[in-house]
Design a protein around this motif. Structure first.
Motif, PDB file in Angstrom:
ATOM      1  N   GLY A 298       0.825  -1.194   0.000  1.00  0.00           N
ATOM      2  CA  GLY A 298       0.000   0.000   0.000  1.00  0.00           C
ATOM      3  C   GLY A 298       0.869   1.257   0.000  1.00  0.00           C
ATOM      4  O   GLY A 298       2.048   1.216  -0.333  1.00  0.00           O
ATOM      5  N   GLY A 299       0.296   2.375   0.347  1.00  0.00           N
ATOM      6  CA  GLY A 299       1.076   3.604   0.410  1.00  0.00           C
ATOM      7  C   GLY A 299       0.617   4.632  -0.606  1.00  0.00           C
ATOM      8  O   GLY A 299      -0.280   4.397  -1.416  1.00  0.00           O
ATOM      9  N   ARG A 300       1.270   5.789  -0.549  1.00  0.00           N
ATOM     10  CA  ARG A 300       0.841   6.918  -1.366  1.00  0.00           C
ATOM     11  C   ARG A 300       1.228   6.780  -2.837  1.00  0.00           C
ATOM     12  O   ARG A 300       0.680   7.496  -3.687  1.00  0.00           O
ATOM     13  N   LEU A 301       2.173   5.912  -3.135  1.00  0.00           N
ATOM     14  CA  LEU A 301       2.608   5.785  -4.523  1.00  0.00           C
ATOM     15  C   LEU A 301       1.584   5.067  -5.397  1.00  0.00           C
ATOM     16  O   LEU A 301       1.558   5.270  -6.611  1.00  0.00           O
TER      17      LEU A 301
ATOM     18  N   PRO B 151      -1.796   5.348  -5.755  1.00  0.00           N
ATOM     19  CA  PRO B 151      -2.666   6.229  -6.546  1.00  0.00           C
ATOM     20  C   PRO B 151      -1.920   6.953  -7.666  1.00  0.00           C
ATOM     21  O   PRO B 151      -2.490   7.184  -8.741  1.00  0.00           O
ATOM     22  N   PHE B 152      -0.650   7.306  -7.413  1.00  0.00           N
ATOM     23  CA  PHE B 152       0.148   7.958  -8.457  1.00  0.00           C
ATOM     24  C   PHE B 152       0.301   7.043  -9.674  1.00  0.00           C
ATOM     25  O   PHE B 152       0.095   7.469 -10.819  1.00  0.00           O
TER      26      PHE B 152
ATOM     27  N   ARG C 216      -3.005   6.558 -11.662  1.00  0.00           N
ATOM     28  CA  ARG C 216      -3.279   7.674 -12.570  1.00  0.00           C
ATOM     29  C   ARG C 216      -2.338   7.655 -13.773  1.00  0.00           C
ATOM     30  O   ARG C 216      -2.760   7.933 -14.903  1.00  0.00           O
TER      31      ARG C 216
END
Length: 357
Positions: free
Chosen positions: A173-176, A178-179, A182
């Motif tokens: 998981g983590g913030r990367l 969604p990047f 997209r």
């Protein structure tokens, strides 16, 4: 190229067949496990090897707009020409998949400019984008290597995380995530000009700018260097196998073109090729291999498509039913086709065939 760069041409020739192996999977019907490691380690060094060699031979031309423009237009012309040759095949396969009309036209335009008009042709838009980006970074902004090298290393790491390691990233998981989601909506993969082509191209550019004067007439010394670099290739290839094994056990994700050990493997491979010296006796053979590697890379899926249909009509379709036979047929057919184009282009009447390589 210089005389002693016949080693590079030889490796390019072999690398072109490694690209064929990625698409033909010669060991698929022999041993699935062996096929996985062969395809995802040895075969995967072919395309980054092409990128690094391009950067090496472009050298400081990457900082000159006129040279960059000429090289980019040459790649674009080669790409457009081969796309036209593949167009009947592309239309046929789209028709088989139920894609036609305006939606197919949009898909053709998108793939040509973004992801590549056919399976292996992603290399062309990636190369053109990488060359133009390197010109902007070095020719326009004149970024020093101490700043540019870590920037492009970070880009490559991001590319690897969105490629072979994407399964690991999804589990963590983590913030990367969604990047990447997209990003994939537009570009489908990180295997492209920004995350893959540019770092590899820069590596070749950096190697050219940081090599010392090459000794003349010291073949024994250069042979010794080639051996040391070959050892480096083997060690890094072993690391690639370990990396792939860990990825397979961790995520069961069997795809991916980019790994961390790939870059040092290609670095040592290019260095080894530059050290190989055949005394200039194979200069004509070197030119043949150079042309042939381009033709093999571009034409092998064309040969596969038409050769299979011709063999089926002739009643010999069984030759390409199993993966080893298909690979062998395509390799022989592509080599014969490439050799024929090269020989015919050497005549005055058919020298226009040189546009194909």
């Amino acid at each position: 190229m210089k005389r002693n760069d016949v080693g590079i041409d030889l490796i390019k020739f072999i690398a072109a067949f490694l690209v064929v192996a990625i698409h033909m999977l010669p060991l698929k019907d022999v041993d699935a496990n062996l096929s996985y490691y062969f395809t995802n380690t040895i075969c995967r060094v072919g395309v980054p090897f092409f990128f690094v060699c391009s950067g090496y031979y472009l050298g400081d031309k990457c900082t000159d707009w006129a040279a960059t423009r000429r090289y980019s237009l040459r790649l674009l012309g080669l790409y457009a020409l081969w796309t036209l040759l593949y167009l009947p095949q592309i239309l046929y396969q789209n028709r088989q998949a139920g894609t036609w009309g305006l939606s197919m036209a949009k898909e053709l335009v998108y793939t040509f400019f973004v992801t590549g008009s056919y399976t292996q042709f992603w290399y062309f838009p990636a190369s053109i984008a990488a060359v133009l980006l390197l010109y902007v970074l070095k020719g326009r902004f004149r970024l020093p290597d101490w700043l540019l090298a870590p920037m492009l290393l970070l880009l490559y790491v991001l590319g690897v995380m969105g490629n072979a390691y994407y399964g690991v990233l999804l589990k963590a998981g983590g913030r990367l995530v969604p990047f990447y989601e997209r990003y994939f909506q537009w570009f489908e993969t990180t295997r492209g000009g920004l995350f893959f082509g540019l770092p590899c191209l820069y590596l070749g550019y950096w190697m050219r700018g940081h090599e010392g004067a090459q000794p003349d007439g010291k073949r024994e010394k250069r042979s010794g260097e080639a051996f040391l670099y070959a050892v480096g290739v083997c060690v890094c290839m072993g690391l690639m196998i370990v990396e792939r094994r860990w990825l397979l056990r961790t995520t069961q994700y069997t795809m991916g073109d980019m790994t961390f050990a790939m870059i040092p493997t290609v670095y040592f491979l290019v260095r080894a090729g530059l050290c190989l010296d055949f005394g200039g006796r194979s200069l004509k053979g070197s030119l043949f291999l150079r042309k042939c590697s381009t033709l093999i890379f571009c034409s092998h899926l064309l040969v596969d498509f038409y050769l299979h249909k011709m063999l089926v009509v002739a009643g010999w379709g069984r030759l390409m039913e199993r993966s080893p036979g298909r690979f062998l047929c395509v390799c022989i057919g592509t080599f014969v086709f490439s050799g024929l184009i090269i020989c015919l282009s050497g005549t005055d009447r058919l020298k226009s065939l040189r546009v194909f390589y």
